[in-house]
Scaffold this active site. Structure first.
Site, PDB file in Angstrom:
ATOM      1  N   SER A   1      -1.847   5.649  -7.944  1.00  0.00           N
ATOM      2  CA  SER A   1      -2.122   6.930  -7.295  1.00  0.00           C
ATOM      3  C   SER A   1      -3.599   6.996  -6.981  1.00  0.00           C
ATOM      4  O   SER A   1      -4.415   6.475  -7.738  1.00  0.00           O
ATOM      5  CB  SER A   1      -1.749   8.103  -8.208  1.00  0.00           C
TER       6      SER A   1
ATOM      7  N   LYS B   1      -3.571  18.650  -7.721  1.00  0.00           N
ATOM      8  CA  LYS B   1      -2.592  19.144  -6.755  1.00  0.00           C
ATOM      9  C   LYS B   1      -1.726  17.997  -6.250  1.00  0.00           C
ATOM     10  O   LYS B   1      -0.507  18.142  -6.095  1.00  0.00           O
ATOM     11  CB  LYS B   1      -3.301  19.837  -5.585  1.00  0.00           C
TER      12      LYS B   1
ATOM     13  N   ASP C   1       0.850  -1.188   0.000  1.00  0.00           N
ATOM     14  CA  ASP C   1       0.000   0.000   0.000  1.00  0.00           C
ATOM     15  C   ASP C   1       0.885   1.238   0.000  1.00  0.00           C
ATOM     16  O   ASP C   1       1.930   1.262   0.659  1.00  0.00           O
ATOM     17  CB  ASP C   1      -0.903  -0.021   1.238  1.00  0.00           C
TER      18      ASP C   1
END
Length: 349
Positions: A90, A164, A68
């Site tokens: 991601s 971001k 993870d």
């Protein structure tokens, strides 16, 4: 080609993901030995099934590792013996989290976790999946095409938590390489909207947008623009960046061709697939209505920052340096629609 790759191991992070599983598929087809991380070993069967759908029948050179992005456990095992790492994993989502750090923290810390493990494991090169949001969202000069030289300001007004997270993770990766990377190399892929054939029933987040056009639930189409890349080409670009000497220390925009507006996409679907999808609307929604709707609707709110967004970007670097030959926008869009039919996500007439 396959025989020459049989002793080369590649780690692909995020094996259950849309891009990750296509990377695994192509690597196996090219004869590489592949490690892939998944958050739970229970998902290994899902990956196998997707790869079967992609034409893979021999899984003797594929190894699953439970790991993870938010935990150090098993990353040393994941990179063991690997010459290359494709860091694709991601967190992603169409709707904004209540706390942007829910998305930013695992992306940023996860990237550094993977890079450290790769460096310590003797990996030659990491290819990281960033995105267009890390390149073009602070580019305001519409007289110039966006290239890999551009960077998005992470404090840009209206920047989503996802974008971001991508720009901060990519900046952190380059900083890490400069300060702590040692002899390891880094290349970065910056895709626009990724479409094309799915290998399983779990839709990539971008598919939801096109699904609403195809099934007619989007009655009026906002005038937002999209850059498009076919997932098969994005995976191919990762592998080219992995093995090409010219890719060392470089970032590459992955975009098939010209940008398209959602109304243009709706019109294309109607003209090409209208016999199968009879509910497609081509009526547009003025920007001011989208902005009003955003006061009450989370999905509309996520669209507002995209209105008027300049996305005209160049793929010349990838084509020139890596001999990348992407499919057309139209090929990617048709493959997306047919995938949703194949896996029962949408019904035709």
């Amino acid at each position: 080609m396959a025989q020459s790759n049989e002793n080369t191991k590649v780690l692909v992070t995020g094996g259950t993901g849309f891009v990750g599983v296509h990377c695994i598929q192509q690597l196996l087809q090219q004869g590489y030995r592949v490690h892939t991380t998944i958050r739970s070993m229970k998902r290994s069967g899902d990956v196998i099934e997707m790869l079967r759908n992609g034409g893979i029948s021999d899984f003797g050179t594929l190894k699953f590792i439970e790991a993870d992005l938010t935990d150090d456990t098993n990353w040393d095992n994941a990179v063991e013996g690997c010459q290359y790492v494709l860091h694709v994993a991601s967190p992603i989502g169409l709707t904004a989290p209540k706390d942007e750090n829910e998305m930013i923290k695992p992306a940023l810390e996860g990237t550094l976790r993977v890079l450290k493990a790769a460096r310590d494991g003797g990996v030659k090169r990491v290819v990281m999946t960033s995105n267009f949001g890390a390149v073009g969202y602070s580019h305001n000069d519409t007289s110039k095409v966006i290239t890999e030289e551009s960077w998005t300001n992470p404090n840009e007004k209206g920047l989503s938590a996802y974008n971001k997270s991508k720009v901060l993770a990519e900046k952190a990766a380059w900083d890490f390489m400069q300060q702590q990377g040692g002899n390891m190399e880094l290349s970065v892929i910056n895709p626009v909207g990724i479409f094309g054939p799915a290998l399983g029933p779990e839709l990539s987040s971008g598919f939801q947008l096109l699904k609403q056009i195809l099934d007619g639930s989007m009655k009026r189409i906002p005038k937002m623009t999209l850059g498009i890349a076919d997932v098969r080409d994005v995976a191919d670009l990762h592998i080219r960046a992995m093995i090409s000497p010219e890719a060392k220390g470089q970032r590459f925009l992955a975009i098939s061709g010209e940008i398209m507006t959602l109304p243009q996409i709706a019109s294309f679907f109607k003209s090409e697939l209208g016999d199968q999808f009879t509910h497609i609307s081509t009526k547009t929604m003025p920007n001011w209505i989208v902005r009003i709707a955003a006061l009450f609707n989370a999905r509309a709110k996520s669209v507002v920052p995209q209105l008027g967004r300049y996305r005209v970007a160049s793929n010349e670097k990838a084509k020139k340096l890596l001999d990348w030959k992407p499919r057309t926008n139209q090929e990617a869009l048709v493959a997306t629609a047919l995938s949703m039919v194949q896996f029962g996500q949408i019904k035709t007439e």
